[in-house]
Design a protein around this motif. Structure first.
Motif, PDB file in Angstrom:
ATOM      1  N   SER A 119      21.731   4.246   9.546  1.00 44.54           N
ATOM      2  CA  SER A 119      21.206   5.427  10.264  1.00 44.54           C
ATOM      3  C   SER A 119      22.315   6.301  10.839  1.00 44.54           C
ATOM      4  O   SER A 119      22.168   6.886  11.907  1.00 44.54           O
ATOM      5  CB  SER A 119      20.253   5.002  11.392  1.00 44.54           C
ATOM      6  N   SER A 169      10.168   7.644   7.176  1.00 44.46           N
ATOM      7  CA  SER A 169      10.946   7.198   8.326  1.00 44.46           C
ATOM      8  C   SER A 169      12.436   7.284   8.048  1.00 44.46           C
ATOM      9  O   SER A 169      12.882   7.184   6.894  1.00 44.46           O
ATOM     10  CB  SER A 169      10.586   5.758   8.685  1.00 44.46           C
ATOM     11  N   GLN A 173      15.236   2.334  10.328  1.00 42.85           N
ATOM     12  CA  GLN A 173      14.499   2.403  11.586  1.00 42.85           C
ATOM     13  C   GLN A 173      12.994   2.294  11.356  1.00 42.85           C
ATOM     14  O   GLN A 173      12.203   2.820  12.138  1.00 42.85           O
ATOM     15  CB  GLN A 173      14.834   3.705  12.317  1.00 42.85           C
ATOM     16  N   CYS A 174      12.605   1.619  10.283  1.00 43.71           N
ATOM     17  CA  CYS A 174      11.183   1.450   9.976  1.00 43.71           C
ATOM     18  C   CYS A 174      10.820  -0.031  10.006  1.00 43.71           C
ATOM     19  O   CYS A 174      11.387  -0.831   9.261  1.00 43.71           O
ATOM     20  CB  CYS A 174      10.850   2.030   8.604  1.00 43.71           C
ATOM     21  N   ARG A 480      17.171   8.047  20.093  1.00 39.00           N
ATOM     22  CA  ARG A 480      17.371   7.336  18.825  1.00 39.00           C
ATOM     23  C   ARG A 480      17.968   8.241  17.755  1.00 39.00           C
ATOM     24  O   ARG A 480      18.523   7.751  16.770  1.00 39.00           O
ATOM     25  CB  ARG A 480      16.043   6.735  18.362  1.00 39.00           C
ATOM     26  N   GLY A 526      17.395  -0.407  18.357  1.00 36.97           N
ATOM     27  CA  GLY A 526      17.724   0.389  17.180  1.00 36.97           C
ATOM     28  C   GLY A 526      18.947  -0.092  16.430  1.00 36.97           C
ATOM     29  O   GLY A 526      19.167   0.310  15.278  1.00 36.97           O
ATOM     30  N   PRO A 575       7.835   0.040  18.229  1.00 37.71           N
ATOM     31  CA  PRO A 575       8.188   1.177  17.369  1.00 37.71           C
ATOM     32  C   PRO A 575       8.012   0.807  15.902  1.00 37.71           C
ATOM     33  O   PRO A 575       8.451  -0.258  15.462  1.00 37.71           O
ATOM     34  CB  PRO A 575       9.652   1.437  17.713  1.00 37.71           C
ATOM     35  N   LEU A 578      10.350   6.198  12.595  1.00 39.21           N
ATOM     36  CA  LEU A 578      11.093   7.249  13.286  1.00 39.21           C
ATOM     37  C   LEU A 578      11.159   8.459  12.369  1.00 39.21           C
ATOM     38  O   LEU A 578      11.649   8.363  11.237  1.00 39.21           O
ATOM     39  CB  LEU A 578      12.504   6.750  13.610  1.00 39.21           C
ATOM     40  N   ARG A 580      11.953  12.653  11.416  1.00 43.97           N
ATOM     41  CA  ARG A 580      12.688  13.886  11.682  1.00 43.97           C
ATOM     42  C   ARG A 580      11.852  15.116  11.327  1.00 43.97           C
ATOM     43  O   ARG A 580      12.307  16.248  11.510  1.00 43.97           O
ATOM     44  CB  ARG A 580      13.995  13.927  10.888  1.00 43.97           C
ATOM     45  N   TYR A 613      12.745  14.483  17.395  1.00 44.04           N
ATOM     46  CA  TYR A 613      12.243  13.409  16.539  1.00 44.04           C
ATOM     47  C   TYR A 613      10.956  12.857  17.141  1.00 44.04           C
ATOM     48  O   TYR A 613      10.617  13.107  18.303  1.00 44.04           O
ATOM     49  CB  TYR A 613      13.281  12.293  16.372  1.00 44.04           C
ATOM     50  N   GLU A 615       8.289   9.243  17.173  1.00 48.40           N
ATOM     51  CA  GLU A 615       8.177   7.808  16.933  1.00 48.40           C
ATOM     52  C   GLU A 615       6.706   7.432  16.778  1.00 48.40           C
ATOM     53  O   GLU A 615       5.899   7.704  17.678  1.00 48.40           O
ATOM     54  CB  GLU A 615       8.767   7.013  18.097  1.00 48.40           C
TER      55      GLU A 615
END
Length: 675
Positions: A119, A169, A173-174, A480, A526, A575, A578, A580, A613, A615
């Motif tokens: 990431s 995602s 981060q998934c 994040r 994260g 979570p 994530l 964008r 972003y 979540e």
């Protein structure tokens, strides 16, 4: 302007041939373990050796993906696998920080490429990866052209995805697939649940989480001008025809030609392509695999297969044959400065009819079909007019091809790799404490006031901290995703000047920036911590404690405490993804509040907005009161809870029971990684 390499995926040997024969400069592939595409055919040790020889023959680099998260019990076998990789690979693609450490120890001269699963999306993140020993960073796919320009100015190579599928995602981060189906995307087993029916609040779009495929083929000249080192094609799960089409299109674009975008879209797309992240035009990024997309693919597969049905010729061989009476025929074959071979054949004879002529000899040498060679200069030294049959000449040609192939493969095999035979031991630097400490993560001022009354550590977003009175019991939690690193650094510097001294880090960039500003650093979820060697690396970077991956089993989380105080999220909506690009705003406009997505079963998943972003969090609340929890650090994440509810939850955890929510889950701590 230096020409960037074309980096192609190879999920099978046929796909590898398609990449090499169509002109890829490098390929990336995975073995049967530790690859983030576990469902691809992949390569066992014998196939890996075969793949390596084909790449060496063509001068194509081979990057081996070992980019999954690792647990402590897997580390010994992983080190053995690295020793095998050292025989074949030019670089290792790595996500896990513990794996980065092991590559440095086992293969100290191997190039390490920081996977997109790390990431990395900002200059400080890339430079922290460089400090760890990475020579290249695979940029997050969500970066804009201006973001990438900043990365390219750094003293580390930059690799950019330019074609293929886009995950909804941010990579790495998934946890959706793991939490819902027990199939970890960080372990190469993603079930692609985001491609299933999802609805935004108005319910108009049944595929609200499915993005079109990425294509930056028409931007490759701009990428080359900004200094991108490698143009990467996604697709280790795709057919060889797809690989052939993408490599051919990129090669044409780099040569200044117009690629056939219609064929490229036909072989595989989801309602067409998008360049929304790169250009910043995110209005039309969503799409799905339609019937017409499938039918279009069927129409072009035959033509694309012909692109790689024959080996690509890349070298000319020069042949010189010398015939002398009573001596074996002497053949000298060379490929310019890349190597030569001299060997001997049969003794030539006095001809009964005609001697061997230049024309007959050249005709034999030109029979190079099915090889990567063309015929260069052909010279026959036969002053005594001796005879050698066409069959004997053909045999010498075949021997020449075999010798040159062996020489060229050897010339291109990495010689710099030193391989350590000693396994790296798991560190035990401390004895974990059995006195639990709670950390309360809040999002609003009302929650903050209630949390401060508890006497526990309270963690707040950087944006909320500006209006608060600094205290040692208040930790600033980094975002994040960093939208503007310069502005973010200034924000943290102001908070440090105000008196805040603790920073929770979710990304490598947070670690580097926080350390430079003098914060006491703490590891957030994260960072995807799953083994002790990762914790050791974080300790060396200055972290005081870590929050383990939400996919790790509780017993393994406890073992992390032998290096640093370690904990995990024990309460809250876990979570899951994530983003964008906001799926609601893109398709319905911004709702500002009460944002959620609905899956095919009718469950509503809250969508939390943090400005640049979003979540997606679980529909159910993690509830571990009265159950096994980390002995040292226990992280409680609050989203929309009232101040009164915050007090109730903390009391329940301190007492071991009480006030459990109706929709609850125990997460993956009893069935996750590291069993």
């Amino acid at each position: 302007m230096r020409r960037p390499e074309i980096l192609a995926p190879a999920g099978s040997m046929e796909a590898l041939r398609a990449a090499v024969y169509c002109g890829a400069d490098a390929v990336y592939l995975g073995g049967t373990s530790y690859s983030a595409r576990a469902s691809a055919t992949n390569f066992d040790p014998e196939q890996l050796a075969e793949a390596s020889e084909l790449c060496r023959l063509y001068g194509v680099k081979l990057h081996l993906a070992v980019n999954t998260l690792l647990t402590d019990p897997e580390l010994p076998a992983f080190q053995e696998y690295l020793r095998l990789a050292g025989l074949y690979a030019d670089a290792c693609i790595v996500q896990d920080l513990g794996a980065v450490r092991l590559v440095r120890e086992i293969l100290p001269d191997m190039e390490i490429h920081a996977s997109t699963q790390m990431s990395v999306h900002s200059p400080s993140g890339a430079m922290q990866a460089a400090e760890l020993g990475c020579s290249r960073v695979v940029a997050a796919r969500e970066m804009s052209a201006s973001d990438l320009q900043k990365l390219c100015a750094l003293p580390i190579e930059t690799e950019v995805f330019v074609h293929g599928a886009l995950c909804m995602s941010v990579s790495g981060q998934c946890s959706f697939s793991a939490l819902v189906g027990g199939r970890s995307a960080n372990r190469g087993c993603c079930a692609q649940a985001c491609r299933l029916p999802w609805k935004t609040p108005n319910g108009k779009n049944p595929t609200a989480l499915s993005l079109k495929d990425l294509s930056l083929v028409e931007h490759v000249q701009a990428l080359a001008e900004m200094g991108v080192d490698s143009l990467k094609i996604e697709g280790r799960m795709k057919r060889p025809e797809y690989v052939a089409a993408a490599v051919t299109a990129l090669r044409m674009a780099l040569d200044g030609q117009q690629p056939d975008m219609d064929t490229l879209q036909a072989v595989f797309s989801r309602s067409g392509f998008t360049d929304g992240y790169f250009t910043g035009k995110k209005q039309d990024m969503f799409g799905f695999r339609r019937k017409e997309d499938v039918l279009a693919g069927n129409q072009v597969l035959g033509d694309l297969a012909r692109l790689y049905e024959k080996p690509r010729t890349v070298r000319a061989l020069d042949f010189r044959l010398t015939l002398e009476p009573g001596k074996p025929a002497c053949m000298l074959v060379s490929a310019g400065e890349e190597g030569y071979s001299r060997f001997y054949g049969d003794v030539p004879q006095v001809p009964q009819k005609s001697p061997l002529t230049q024309e007959i000899f050249a005709k034999s040498m030109q029979k190079l079909g099915g090889t990567p060679y063309t015929c260069g200069n052909v010279t026959l030294d036969n002053p005594d007019s001796l005879f050698l049959s066409s069959a004997q000449c053909n045999a010498m040609r075949r021997r020449a091809v075999e010798d040159m192939t062996r020489i060229l493969i050897g010339n291109n095999r990495p010689e710099y790799i030193r391989i350590s035979d000693e396994n790296v031991p798991l560190p035990e630097l401390r004895t974990p404490s059995d006195a639990p400490a709670y950390r309360l993560h809040v999002r609003t001022k009302g929650q903050l006031a209630a949390a401060l009354e508890t006497g526990e550590i309270v963690c707040i977003p950087a944006g909320l901290a500006a209006g608060c009175t600094p205290s040692d019991s208040i930790f600033v939690e980094a975002p994040r995703i960093i939208a503007d690193e310069g502005a973010y650094r200034e924000q943290l510097a102001d908070l440090k000047a105000q008196g805040f001294s603790h920073l929770i880090c979710h990304n490598l960039a947070d670690i580097r920036i926080g350390r430079e500003l003098g914060f006491t650093l703490h590891g957030g979820f994260g960072l995807n911590v799953t083994n002790r060697l990762t914790v050791l690396s974080l300790r060396e970077m200055g972290l005081q404690d870590v929050c383990a991956s939400i996919e790790l089993r509780m017993n393994r989380i406890t073992e992390l405490g032998h290096v640093l105080p370690a904990g995990a999220i024990v309460y809250g909506r876990l979570p899951m993804m994530l983003y964008r690009v906001c799926p609601i705003r893109s398709q319905e406009g911004c709702r500002k509040r009460d944002c959620f997505l609905t899956d095919r079963t009718g469950r509503k998943f809250p969508l939390l907005c943090s400005g640049n972003y979003q979540e997606l969090v679980n529909a159910d609340i993690l509830w571990l009161a009265g159950k096994a929890m980390p002995p040292e650090l226990r992280e409680l994440y609050f989203t929309d809870e009232t101040p009164g509810r915050i007090r109730e939850v903390l009391d329940a955890y301190r007492n071991g029971s009480g006030h459990a929510p109706e929709g609850r889950t125990t997460g993956l701590y009893s069935r996750g990684l590291g069993g």
